[in-house]
Design a protein around this motif. Structure first.
Motif, PDB file in Angstrom:
ATOM      1  N   THR A 176      14.815   4.730  -6.051  1.00  0.00           N
ATOM      2  CA  THR A 176      13.711   3.830  -6.376  1.00  0.00           C
ATOM      3  C   THR A 176      13.611   2.764  -5.288  1.00  0.00           C
ATOM      4  O   THR A 176      14.605   2.084  -4.986  1.00  0.00           O
ATOM      5  N   ALA A 177      12.445   2.613  -4.713  1.00  0.00           N
ATOM      6  CA  ALA A 177      12.246   1.648  -3.631  1.00  0.00           C
ATOM      7  C   ALA A 177      12.151   0.236  -4.195  1.00  0.00           C
ATOM      8  O   ALA A 177      11.252  -0.071  -4.986  1.00  0.00           O
TER       9      ALA A 177
ATOM     10  N   ASN B 124       8.389   7.104   1.044  1.00  0.00           N
ATOM     11  CA  ASN B 124       8.282   8.326   0.243  1.00  0.00           C
ATOM     12  C   ASN B 124       9.439   9.294   0.483  1.00  0.00           C
ATOM     13  O   ASN B 124       9.701  10.168  -0.345  1.00  0.00           O
ATOM     14  N   PHE B 125      10.121   9.120   1.616  1.00  0.00           N
ATOM     15  CA  PHE B 125      11.257   9.993   1.894  1.00  0.00           C
ATOM     16  C   PHE B 125      12.385   9.688   0.899  1.00  0.00           C
ATOM     17  O   PHE B 125      12.894   8.579   0.826  1.00  0.00           O
TER      18      PHE B 125
ATOM     19  N   THR C  69       0.833  -1.212   0.000  1.00  0.00           N
ATOM     20  CA  THR C  69       0.000   0.000   0.000  1.00  0.00           C
ATOM     21  C   THR C  69       0.862   1.255   0.000  1.00  0.00           C
ATOM     22  O   THR C  69       0.508   2.257  -0.634  1.00  0.00           O
ATOM     23  N   ALA C  70       1.992   1.207   0.682  1.00  0.00           N
ATOM     24  CA  ALA C  70       2.859   2.387   0.783  1.00  0.00           C
ATOM     25  C   ALA C  70       3.729   2.587  -0.442  1.00  0.00           C
ATOM     26  O   ALA C  70       4.164   3.711  -0.721  1.00  0.00           O
TER      27      ALA C  70
ATOM     28  N   GLY D 123       4.092   4.878   9.232  1.00  0.00           N
ATOM     29  CA  GLY D 123       5.541   4.764   9.216  1.00  0.00           C
ATOM     30  C   GLY D 123       6.089   4.365   7.862  1.00  0.00           C
ATOM     31  O   GLY D 123       7.051   4.972   7.364  1.00  0.00           O
ATOM     32  N   PHE D 124       5.492   3.351   7.222  1.00  0.00           N
ATOM     33  CA  PHE D 124       5.975   2.910   5.925  1.00  0.00           C
ATOM     34  C   PHE D 124       5.773   3.986   4.860  1.00  0.00           C
ATOM     35  O   PHE D 124       6.625   4.176   3.996  1.00  0.00           O
TER      36      PHE D 124
END
Length: 243
Positions: A143-144, A136-137, A47-48, A130-131
């Motif tokens: 790239t995550a 997003n930070f 979701t994050a 938190g996630f």
């Protein structure tokens, strides 16, 4: 002295064997359903993550298999909680009075309940916030691509940390019941407790202020609830002054 310790060592051994058997059974069942459990565990992360990049990866040859082991062990631990609390009580019960030994059922029920409440708070409140912040930070620069093995370990650590932290009212109730703490004791140590809570939150959560506050704030509220519990169960009574 060693002879005096032998009965306690034997009791501890029996309790550990029972816990191990329970964990083995729940682990085996959980391993069979590990994919379903993993989907549930990954949901807050998915979701994050940015849309279109909700997938997680593995970077080592055996990472997928060992991830399944981690998932099954974590899930097995959660399902075995009633047995674990029961055996903890069985170990300490010989040192209690007969009327105190009868509290085993409330201890198991409320111990399990509050642990699950901590897990639920982590999953439905702390994780989404938190996630979302952590992923997003710096997303404009990076790239995550989270690794599933690292994530599962991180997830389990936080869930257990929140679960253990939410045991504070249960621990307070039984300490007050056997006369070890009063509401005044908890009030006197409130300042020290707040410092300890934030240190604990800093250890158990990721290194960001938001996650630490997400654990520290409910723990502070639980400490206040513990004071109320102690006041009901074992209120402080001033000793009569001698003339």
């Amino acid at each position: 002295m060693l002879e005096d310790l032998k009965p306690h060592i034997q009791d501890l051994r029996r309790c550990l064997i029972r816990i191990t058997i329970a964990l083995f059974i729940t682990f085996a069942v959980s391993f069979y359903f590990w994919e379903i459990i993993l989907d549930w565990m990954v949901a807050p992360l998915s979701t994050a993550l940015p849309k279109g990049r909700e997938s997680v990866i593995f970077t080592q040859v055996g990472e997928a298999f060992f991830t399944a082991i981690k998932v099954a062990f974590f899930s097995g631990f959660i399902f075995a909680l009633p047995v674990i609390f029961w055996q903890i009580w069985a170990f300490v019960a010989p040192g209690l009075y007969e009327n105190e030994k009868k509290l085993v059922v409330p201890f198991v029920i409320f111990g399990t309940f509050f642990f699950l409440c901590g897990c639920a708070f982590a999953y439905y409140v702390a994780f989404p916030i938190g996630f979302g912040y952590l992923i997003n930070f710096g997303s404009q620069l990076f790239t995550a691509l989270p690794s599933i093995g690292d994530y599962v370990g991180f997830f389990a650590k936080l869930m257990v940390g929140f679960g253990v932290s939410f045991e504070l009212p249960v621990i307070t109730f039984f300490l007050a019941k056997i006369g070890l703490v009063t509401d005044k004791t908890l009030k006197d140590y409130f300042k020290f407790a707040i410092v300890f809570i934030f240190i604990l939150a800093a250890i158990l959560t990721p290194p960001d202020v938001l996650s630490q506050f997400l654990m520290a704030i409910p723990l502070t509220l639980l400490y206040g609830l513990s004071i109320m519990i102690a006041k009901i169960v074992n209120p402080y009574q001033e000793e009569p002054q001698e003339d």
